[in-house]
Design a protein around this motif. Structure first.
Motif, PDB file in Angstrom:
ATOM      1  N   HIS A 160       0.899  -1.254  -0.095  1.00  0.00           N
ATOM      2  CA  HIS A 160       0.124  -0.049   0.044  1.00  0.00           C
ATOM      3  C   HIS A 160       0.671   1.127  -0.146  1.00  0.00           C
ATOM      4  CE1 HIS A 160      -3.924  -2.255   0.639  1.00  0.00           C
ATOM      5  NE2 HIS A 160      -2.871  -3.212   1.417  1.00  0.00           N
ATOM      6  N   VAL A 161       2.073   1.116   0.524  1.00  0.00           N
ATOM      7  CA  VAL A 161       3.000   2.348   0.412  1.00  0.00           C
ATOM      8  C   VAL A 161       4.231   1.902  -0.190  1.00  0.00           C
ATOM      9  CG1 VAL A 161       1.790   4.046   2.119  1.00  0.00           C
ATOM     10  CG2 VAL A 161       3.276   2.009   2.875  1.00  0.00           C
ATOM     11  N   LYS A 202       0.359   6.426   4.303  1.00  0.00           N
ATOM     12  CA  LYS A 202      -0.285   7.086   3.225  1.00  0.00           C
ATOM     13  C   LYS A 202      -0.304   8.361   2.980  1.00  0.00           C
ATOM     14  CE  LYS A 202      -1.504   5.476  -0.795  1.00  0.00           C
ATOM     15  NZ  LYS A 202      -0.434   4.766  -1.905  1.00  0.00           N
ATOM     16  N   GLU A 253       3.043  10.002   2.622  1.00  0.00           N
ATOM     17  CA  GLU A 253       4.083   9.261   1.835  1.00  0.00           C
ATOM     18  C   GLU A 253       4.945   9.970   0.936  1.00  0.00           C
ATOM     19  OE1 GLU A 253       4.482   5.113  -0.996  1.00  0.00           O
ATOM     20  OE2 GLU A 253       2.473   6.384  -0.819  1.00  0.00           O
ATOM     21  N   TYR A 281      -9.337   7.771   5.061  1.00  0.00           N
ATOM     22  CA  TYR A 281      -8.200   6.764   4.390  1.00  0.00           C
ATOM     23  C   TYR A 281      -8.532   5.701   4.877  1.00  0.00           C
ATOM     24  CZ  TYR A 281      -5.087  10.141   1.972  1.00  0.00           C
ATOM     25  OH  TYR A 281      -4.365  10.751   0.989  1.00  0.00           O
TER      26      TYR A 281
END
Length: 785
Positions: free
Chosen positions: A261-262, A321, A324, A360
């Motif tokens: 995800h990141v 996120k 990031e 988020y």
């Protein structure tokens, strides 16, 4: 003059602002006599500090002069409406006691959580119900008061660490920042209660942060049961364990999710070798309680109590996120691991926009799911166990760490009439749950047995790893693999006797000694010395013959060894001794304590040769020696220590748990704990004693005792110097009763003599000069070893 933030900032009792060294005195408001949840209509406020239904903080904790603002009235009305619709079948006025948590798990409730969160005045009630704490409290066979009362009788060494951490838990919170703070007593009681009721876990620093924040909103009893729900149901069962295995697995799960995800941030972390686990461990252990702003934290906890720990990972990924690109840019610009680490560490503290964070989190609902987290946890726990040398099969649940947390056996207090009239089946189920479960569910019995054995093995390996990490030379010679072969049992006694015959005595200096003459030996406190001659006994602690002294096993030098032995190992050993134990014949609704069984076994083991044993033990206890180099057998040592512990501990009414821990400490001191365990399980002539105390399926009476003995044998590699009276030494000794001149039995006199001869008052010299000369004259021992 120091000022407390008022209005909006004071709402959460979060910060103290100091202008100079003077502070307003905090009101020493007493906790209410009852700490129970108060049942009331759902529209009434629990906190009514200012007459509104939207107050934020438990009024038993908040100082009286802090004002509390009003909450958004619209959100509160929406929750009232939702609760009334969900419980439309209740015709009377809706009270909190009517609320059924199962009716709240719906889309409408979840939507309200996202829109505004639970109103503060409702959190003490809804958190308890959503987490399962209220249901757990109703189904428990004991109350919080029972736990408080019984934990007060026990004095685990873990209480010392709790006291040290009380003021460190929330040092900037006005309720917990000094010893007479209004929340300190409640915090202490809950932490000790949790450590007592879950002996497998004990105490972990992260617990204190969670408990302190819960106490700001919930009553003391409600906080205890919410902690029970967290430990047993919401968090993995090994999360707060001594090994923190569940926490380590969750750290790896976090890294796994970061790759997906990141990916850019994860790549930067890998390239710069940033140790992000130092941050995530704190986030996970405290459920973000030590890093997130309070407003944000409360919104996150709403989700955790509603739908579980999957939200923890959604929060971690969401925090990363959101920033990031910024953190990756910092890494590319500075190429500094420290700068990236600092940037990530500051993320939670700057997250005041909780609406954006929740947005988020919602975006990960379909990619970070409960099923995914469960599978990842299972995978990484198995990897961690394999790294420790354990055989793991991920397809079998019992080869993974314990999948549930066991409570200490504890029953609700009952009157004598209730105990007499209670049905036999009910007594069995309440006093010994493992008995009824094992009889009715063989599968559950096998799972529980495996968990207990794994826990004991892990507690022994933890000690092995501790010594290996302390001494590089020792690391090469330590064996972490137990020998389970039948031949190994035949060598145990010979190895024990040979080990005690050879070698010089080793000693640890109790004080510094500066040399006065050139031919004198100077040394510093805690130096290790091989003794050739003893001229001044006040300067030495004499170890047993043949043992190599080690500062790492001496709790006077290395206090951490206390927790390893009296904490983790003692808890694991107690589970072994409790397994399959029968209910007491004399006291209904109560199981036997293993200490009574050990007393009977130790006495019976030397009964046939009692006179010779008495004379030898009396001499050894009086002069701290073996008669003509005669080595005491494991049976004699067990008898000697059981009697000595009874004599010293009975004087302060010590709990049998304390006695059992003291005996365990003496067993590892003498390097014969495994031989003592064999004495409890093996001799056929003592089967009638085992049958009295244990069911046929108990470890004590099953072939499994041999495996347990082999695991305990690993402890023989290490030297320990533990104090028998460690847990009672700070208690005032009660005066012993004087004899009234009536003749008592010879055996009772013997036991008293054997036990008390081992004790000396502080400052007294055990060996007078005349006694020393007499012993040398008759060649009972020599100073030259």
């Amino acid at each position: 003059m120091a000022k407390y933030k008022k209005g909006k900032d004071a709402k959460f009792a979060d910060v103290v602002v100091s202008d100079d060294e003077d502070f307003y005195p905090i009101s020493a408001r007493k906790l209410a006599d009852t700490t129970k949840e108060i049942d009331r209509p759902i529209h009434e406020s629990l906190f009514a500090l200012d007459g509104s239904p939207m107050s934020a903080i438990n009024r038993e904790l908040i100082p009286v002069y802090i004002e509390d603002p009003k909450e958004w009235h619209e959100i509160w009305l929406k929750f009232i409406s939702m609760l009334e619709q969900a419980h439309a079948h209740i015709k009377d006025e809706l009270h909190w006691s009517h609320i059924d948590a199962s009716l709240l798990k719906n889309e409408k409730f979840e939507q309200l959580l996202k829109e505004g969160g639970i109103p503060h005045s409702m959190r003490p009630y809804l958190w308890a119900r959503l987490s399962g704490a209220t249901k757990k409290q109703k189904e428990a066979v004991y109350s919080y008061e029972d736990v408080l009362r019984q934990s007060a009788q026990d004095k685990p060494s873990i209480g010392v660490q709790i006291e040290r951490d009380l003021l460190r838990t929330q040092p900037n919170n006005i309720c917990f920042w000094k010893k007479n703070g209004p929340g300190i007593d409640a915090l202490r009681r809950i932490l000790k209660s949790v450590a007592f009721i879950y002996p497998d876990l004990g105490y972990c620093q992260g617990m204190g942060v969670v408990v302190a924040i819960l106490l700001l909103f919930c009553s003391e009893e409600t906080t205890f049961w919410i902690m029970s729900a967290l430990v047993e149901d919401i968090l993995p069962p090994n999360y707060y364990s001594q090994t923190l295995l569940g926490l380590q697995a969750d750290e790896r799960v976090s890294r796994h999710l970061m790759k997906s995800h990141v990916p850019d941030l994860n790549r930067s972390i890998d390239e710069l070798d940033v140790e992000i686990s130092l941050l995530t461990a704190n986030w996970l252990l405290t459920l973000f309680g030590s890093v997130l702003p309070t407003k944000t934290l409360l919104r996150i906890w709403d989700f955790i109590f509603y739908s579980g720990t999957v939200n923890i990972f959604r929060v971690i990924v969401s925090l990363l996120k959101m920033r990031e690109d910024e953190i990756v840019e910092v890494g590319n610009r500075t190429k500094s691991a420290a700068d990236v680490f600092n940037a990530i560490s500051q993320l939670p503290g700057k997250t005041y926009d909780y609406e954006k964070l929740i947005e988020y989190m919602s975006s990960f609902e379909f990619t970070i799911t409960d099923h995914l987290i469960k599978e990842l946890r299972k995978k990484h726990q198995a990897i961690l166990m394999a790294d420790q040398g354990m055989i793991v099969n991920t397809a079998v649940e019992t080869n993974l760490p314990k999948q549930r947390t066991q409570r200490r056996k504890l029953t609700r207090s009952k009157s004598i009439i209730q105990q007499i009239l209670a049905p036999k089946e009910q007594v069995l189920n309440q006093s010994n749950p493992s008995y009824s479960q094992a009889e009715n569910d063989p599968k559950l019995k096998n799972v529980r047995q495996t968990e207990i054995l794994v826990d004991l093995k892990e507690s022994v390996l933890q000690l092995c790893r501790y010594f290996a990490s302390c001494d590089e030379k020792m690391e090469l010679s330590i064996s972490m693999q137990a020998d389970y072969s039948p031949e190994s049992h035949q060598k145990d006694l010979d190895n024990y006797l040979n080990g005690r015959r050879k070698g010089h005595k080793r000693a640890r200096a109790l004080l510094d000694f500066a040399r006065q003459d050139e031919d004198e030996l100077g040394f510093r406190k805690n130096d290790i010395i091989t003794i050739i001659s003893e001229k001044d006994e006040h300067c030495w602690v004499v170890d047993e013959r043949g043992k190599d002294y080690s500062i790492y096993g001496d709790e006077a030098v290395s206090p951490e060894i206390t927790e390893y032995i009296r904490g983790r190992l003692a808890n694991s050993f107690r589970q072994i001794m409790d397994h399959g134990i029968r209910e007491s014949i004399l006291y209904a609704n109560t199981a036997y304590h293993p200490w009574a069984f050990i007393e009977d076994i130790s006495t019976y083991a030397v009964e046939k040769h009692f006179n010779s044993v008495y004379s030898r033990l009396t001499l050894c206890n009086t002069f701290k020696l073996d008669q003509e180099c005669k080595i005491l057998t494991p049976q004699e040592l067990l008898f000697r220590y059981v009697q000595a512990i009874n004599d010293s501990h009975n004087g302060v009414s010590a709990h049998p748990d304390v006695k059992l821990r003291s005996l365990l400490a003496m067993g590892v001191n003498e390097q014969c704990l495994h031989l003592w365990f064999e004495l409890l399980c093996a001799p056929t002539d003592q089967e009638h004693i085992r049958n009295k105390y244990y069911h046929s399926w108990a470890f004590i009476r099953s072939p499994a005792w041999k495996q347990i003995k082999c695991d305990l044998r690993l402890l023989c590699q290490f030297s320990f110097n533990l104090n028998m009276d460690f847990e009672i030494e700070d208690k005032e000794k009660k005066p012993k009763k004087k004899s009234n001149g009536i003749m008592i039995s010879g055996k009772k006199t013997i036991l008293s003599t054997v036990a008390t001869a081992n004790e000396y008052k502080a400052g007294e010299e055990p060996l007078k000069q005349g006694v020393t000369e007499m012993l040398i004259k008759h060649h009972l021992f020599s100073w030259d070893l």
